[in-house]
Design an enzyme around this catalytic site. Structure first.
Site, PDB file in Angstrom:
ATOM      1  CG  HIS A  85      -8.464   8.584  -7.963  1.00 20.49           C
ATOM      2  ND1 HIS A  85      -9.797   8.435  -8.213  1.00 20.49           N
ATOM      3  CD2 HIS A  85      -7.836   8.177  -9.101  1.00 20.49           C
ATOM      4  CE1 HIS A  85      -9.974   7.928  -9.416  1.00 20.49           C
ATOM      5  NE2 HIS A  85      -8.809   7.763  -9.978  1.00 20.49           N
ATOM      6  CG  HIS A  87      -0.529   8.010  -2.435  1.00 17.85           C
ATOM      7  ND1 HIS A  87       0.393   7.069  -2.878  1.00 17.85           N
ATOM      8  CD2 HIS A  87      -1.498   7.313  -1.793  1.00 17.85           C
ATOM      9  CE1 HIS A  87      -0.040   5.862  -2.543  1.00 17.85           C
ATOM     10  NE2 HIS A  87      -1.165   5.974  -1.866  1.00 17.85           N
ATOM     11  CG  HIS A  91      -5.303   6.678   1.042  1.00 18.88           C
ATOM     12  ND1 HIS A  91      -5.957   6.313  -0.117  1.00 18.88           N
ATOM     13  CD2 HIS A  91      -4.018   6.249   0.892  1.00 18.88           C
ATOM     14  CE1 HIS A  91      -5.118   5.662  -0.915  1.00 18.88           C
ATOM     15  NE2 HIS A  91      -3.932   5.618  -0.334  1.00 18.88           N
ATOM     16  CD  GLU A 111      -6.268   3.331   1.384  1.00 15.75           C
ATOM     17  OE1 GLU A 111      -5.145   2.945   1.008  1.00 15.75           O
ATOM     18  OE2 GLU A 111      -7.245   3.385   0.624  1.00 15.75           O
ATOM     19  CG  HIS A 167      -0.293   4.561   1.614  1.00 18.52           C
ATOM     20  ND1 HIS A 167      -1.474   4.208   0.996  1.00 18.52           N
ATOM     21  CD2 HIS A 167      -0.400   4.157   2.898  1.00 18.52           C
ATOM     22  CE1 HIS A 167      -2.258   3.602   1.871  1.00 18.52           C
ATOM     23  NE2 HIS A 167      -1.635   3.557   3.041  1.00 18.52           N
ATOM     24  CB  THR A 212      -5.250   0.611  -0.985  1.00 21.38           C
ATOM     25  OG1 THR A 212      -4.677   1.901  -1.246  1.00 21.38           O
ATOM     26  CG2 THR A 212      -4.432  -0.138   0.050  1.00 21.38           C
TER      27      THR A 212
HETATM   28  C1  LIG Z   1      -1.280   1.403 -13.038  1.00 17.52           C
HETATM   29  O1  LIG Z   1      -0.180   1.193 -12.201  1.00 17.52           O
HETATM   30  C2  LIG Z   1      -0.299   1.543 -10.887  1.00 17.52           C
HETATM   31  C3  LIG Z   1       0.815   1.314 -10.097  1.00 17.52           C
HETATM   32  C4  LIG Z   1       0.782   1.654  -8.752  1.00 17.52           C
HETATM   33  C5  LIG Z   1      -0.353   2.198  -8.196  1.00 17.52           C
HETATM   34  C6  LIG Z   1      -0.371   2.508  -6.750  1.00 17.52           C
HETATM   35  C7  LIG Z   1       0.920   2.817  -6.080  1.00 17.52           C
HETATM   36  C8  LIG Z   1      -1.574   2.412  -6.099  1.00 17.52           C
HETATM   37  C9  LIG Z   1      -1.748   2.596  -4.668  1.00 17.52           C
HETATM   38  O2  LIG Z   1      -1.026   3.415  -4.069  1.00 17.52           O
HETATM   39  O3  LIG Z   1      -2.605   1.913  -4.096  1.00 17.52           O
HETATM   40  C10 LIG Z   1      -1.472   2.424  -8.984  1.00 17.52           C
HETATM   41  C11 LIG Z   1      -1.450   2.099 -10.355  1.00 17.52           C
HETATM   42 ZN   LIG Z   2      -2.224   4.651  -0.879  1.00 13.84          ZN
END
Ligand SMILES: COc1ccc(/C(C)=C/C(=O)O)cc1
Ligand SMILES: [Zn+2]
Length: 263
Positions: free
Chosen positions: A66, A95, A97, A107, A120, A202
């Site tokens: 992603h 990371h 977007h 976002e 982020h 998100t």
């Molecule tokens: C499955 O556990 C998760 C924990 C955190 C995230 C994040 C940090 C998502 C994001 O940045 O929107 C995803 C999965």
């Molecule tokens: Zn993010």
């Protein structure tokens, strides 16, 4: 097989709630930051948001399918103050977007305006919880710093350290170590004014566990650096499905408070 969520019409944000019920909640992110309703809060000015990070080399960067994600667990890092109460938050990962063109990609939006991308920096509450995974189950578990990207002529040296590794992680599941020293502080804008509100991850599972802190001032990257982001593949095999967009559109703010701090 686990559901493969993504950003296409058949597996994207409009259908996430079918498999990830929290995605349909009332405390979702991102949101459109309507500057006219943002309220100043003297508490945010009095308890200044402070951060301290370590400089690290050999951080692992991976292609999640992603986008790219840098794993940067820093026990020595501290994010505190501002909207974070008395708790200390520790950096876990960062990371980004982006969009198909630089007319989109962030976002959060500001008065309906999208930026070319959004970084982020994800932190978790080490005062109250024992792990990132545990923290992600609680309403004050995570704190994410959001930094907008504007496109300019000057290459962003810190982002270039990320870009220079992307050819090694072209396919989903690939990872490598970033040889350069990364100091997360250098990702932050010089002006430290921000908006803050209570929201969510998100991406699925969209847990409603995030205290969002979105900086007002963007940082600058080049179009070429964003072009390199878009060359990552969402597939693990030879098939090439480029990750040209990986942003969730704004969700309803509802009756949530949107506060601002002009640091
Ligand atoms: C499955 O556990 C998760 C924990 C955190 C995230 C994040 C940090 C998502 C994001 O940045 O929107 C995803 C999965
Ligand atoms: Zn993010």
């Amino acid at each position: 097989m686990a559901a493969e969520w993504g950003y296409s019409p058949t597996n994207g944000p409009d259908v996430w709630a079918r498999l990830f019920p929290q995605a349909g909640g009332a405390r979702q992110s991102p949101v459109d930051i309507c500057t006219s309703i943002a309220s100043s809060d003297s508490n945010l000015e009095m308890k200044k948001l402070t951060f301290a990070y370590e400089s690290q080399s050999d951080l692992r960067i991976l292609n999640t399918g992603h986008g790219w994600k840098v794993e940067a667990p820093q026990s020595g890092s501290r994010l505190e103050g501002g909207p974070l109460g008395e708790d200390i938050y520790q950096l876990e990962q960062f990371h980004c977007h982006w969009g198909e063109t630089s007319a989109e990609g962030s976002e959060h939006t500001v008065d309906g305006r999208a930026y070319a991308g959004e970084l982020h920096l994800v932190h978790w509450n080490t005062t109250k919880y024992q792990s990132f995974a545990e923290a992600a189950q609680h309403p004050d578990g995570l704190a994410v710093l959001g930094v907008f990207f504007d496109v300019g002529n000057e290459s962003n040296d810190e982002i270039e350290k990320i870009v220079s590794t992307l050819s090694e992680i072209k396919f989903k599941g690939q990872f490598t170590d970033i040889p350069d020293v990364i100091d997360p502080t250098t990702f932050l804008p010089s002006g430290l004014g921000y908006w803050t509100y209570l929201g969510s991850l998100t991406t699925p599972p969209c847990n409603e566990c995030v205290i969002w802190i979105v900086y007002k001032e963007p940082i600058t990257v080049t179009e070429e650096q964003l072009v390199q982001f878009r060359c990552l593949s969402a597939c693990s095999g030879e098939a090439e499905e480029f990750i040209v967009k990986n942003y969730r559109p704004p969700q309803p703010l509802g009756n949530r408070a949107l506060r601002e701090c002009n640091a």
